[in-house]
Design an enzyme around this catalytic site. Structure first.
Site, PDB file in Angstrom:
ATOM      1  N   ASP A  67      75.171   1.949  21.237  1.00 15.30           N
ATOM      2  CA  ASP A  67      73.981   2.113  22.068  1.00 15.30           C
ATOM      3  C   ASP A  67      72.723   1.568  21.400  1.00 15.30           C
ATOM      4  OD1 ASP A  67      73.878   4.083  20.102  1.00 15.30           O
ATOM      5  OD2 ASP A  67      74.219   5.734  21.478  1.00 15.30           O
ATOM      6  N   ASN A 136      75.205  18.764  22.346  1.00 18.50           N
ATOM      7  CA  ASN A 136      75.520  19.033  23.757  1.00 18.50           C
ATOM      8  C   ASN A 136      76.818  18.333  24.183  1.00 18.50           C
ATOM      9  OD1 ASN A 136      74.808  16.351  23.953  1.00 18.50           O
ATOM     10  ND2 ASN A 136      73.152  16.635  25.410  1.00 18.50           N
ATOM     11  N   HIS A 138      77.524  15.078  23.791  1.00 21.33           N
ATOM     12  CA  HIS A 138      77.438  13.670  24.187  1.00 21.33           C
ATOM     13  C   HIS A 138      78.124  12.763  23.157  1.00 21.33           C
ATOM     14  CE1 HIS A 138      73.201  12.815  22.244  1.00 21.33           C
ATOM     15  NE2 HIS A 138      74.163  12.656  21.376  1.00 21.33           N
ATOM     16  N   GLU A 143      75.365  11.543  28.391  1.00 21.60           N
ATOM     17  CA  GLU A 143      74.951  12.935  28.418  1.00 21.60           C
ATOM     18  C   GLU A 143      75.859  13.751  29.341  1.00 21.60           C
ATOM     19  OE1 GLU A 143      72.996  13.689  26.220  1.00 21.60           O
ATOM     20  OE2 GLU A 143      71.149  12.518  26.132  1.00 21.60           O
TER      21      GLU A 143
HETATM   22  P1  PGA Z   1      73.702  12.984  14.623  1.00 23.48           P
HETATM   23  O1  PGA Z   1      73.835  12.574  16.141  1.00 23.48           O
HETATM   24  O2  PGA Z   1      74.752  12.195  13.892  1.00 23.48           O
HETATM   25  O3  PGA Z   1      72.321  12.549  14.236  1.00 23.48           O
HETATM   26  O4  PGA Z   1      73.928  14.456  14.543  1.00 23.48           O
HETATM   27  C1  PGA Z   1      75.093  12.572  16.709  1.00 23.48           C
HETATM   28  C2  PGA Z   1      74.972  12.142  18.140  1.00 23.48           C
HETATM   29  O5  PGA Z   1      73.977  12.508  18.785  1.00 23.48           O
HETATM   30  O6  PGA Z   1      75.876  11.453  18.622  1.00 23.48           O
END
Ligand code: PGA
Length: 243
Positions: A67, A136, A138, A143
């Site tokens: 992304d 969450n 994702h 999302e």
């Molecule tokens: P993080 O993010 O590695 O900064 O915890 C993970 C994500 O949101 O996919």
């Protein structure tokens, strides 16, 4: 899903790097899907150390990132282009033409999504995709509620994701509101997947991932239907899964 338990962040990172290096040694022309965020930083550090000591070559590897934020130039320190250069690409021998990251500055974002999805297909698909997981659930910027069959698309970031990422910006108002992300359909076409989870803040979602049903509101839960997923989680992330 195969669960690999790591002691801590460092061991999780070493295990992930070991799997990636093993695939590159076996298939030097592989296509590797990459992730950003805090979680994979240690994995990239371990890949760089391996490159320095063992000279594992990326000269024929192709990469696709999950992304990119909409509206951030590749030279912006918070862009994922910048992150990838700094954390990995500047330190290994990957040719720049083999690196692919969505262009969040494209004039027509929908066209950029189609172009990106087409490039993945032209490369023969992703052989091994590295993923983090949001608290969450994702994956990429898909999302909760995102249909499982989506290809690369533009998303509006949820308040919780923007809040989680504000620590990298000068305040919430600077966090982009949109991003381009591979869809869950794109991710599920990867031949193999590694999902990393570290720390207590991931314990609840890891429990849900391991023991819950496949549920549209937990995007990562679809990985239960993929035939080749390693979940590498450290003891803190497994806190509720083991009690
Ligand atoms: P993080 O993010 O590695 O900064 O915890 C993970 C994500 O949101 O996919």
């Amino acid at each position: 899903m195969k669960l690999i338990e790591a002691r801590d962040y460092e061991e999780m990172s070493q295990l992930a790097a070991g799997l990636i290096i093993g695939e590159i040694n076996e298939f030097p022309t592989m296509t590797l899907g990459l992730a950003t965020g805090a979680t994979p930083v240690g994995t990239y550090r371990a890949l760089i150390q391996d490159y320095q000591h063992n000279r594992t070559s990326y000269s024929r590897v192709t990469t696709f990132n999950l992304d990119e934020y909409v509206g951030l130039h590749p030279t912006h320190p918070n862009s994922y282009h910048y992150y990838m250069k700094e954390k990995l690409f500047d330190h290994i021998d990957i040719p720049s033409h083999r690196i692919h990251i969505p262009d969040g500055m494209a004039d027509v974002l929908e066209q950029e999504c189609q172009r990106y999805e087409g490039s993945i297909e032209e490369s023969g698909g992703i052989d091994l995709q590295l993923l983090g997981i949001g608290s969450n659930g994702h994956i990429g910027f898909n999302e909760p509620g995102t249909p499982f069959d989506k290809a690369t698309h533009v998303v509006e970031l949820t308040p919780s994701t923007r809040e989680a990422n504000r620590r990298y910006f000068n305040g919430l108002s600077e966090v982009p509101t949109h991003a381009i992300t591979m869809g869950i359909g794109t991710i599920m076409k990867s031949k193999k997947i590694i999902l990393l989870a570290s720390g207590l803040k991931k314990a609840r979602i890891v429990h849900q991932l391991l023991f819950g049903e496949v549920d549209n509101n937990v995007p990562a839960s679809i990985l239960k239907e993929h035939s080749h997923v390693w979940v590498i989680a450290d003891q803190e992330a497994l806190r509720y899964a083991k009690s």
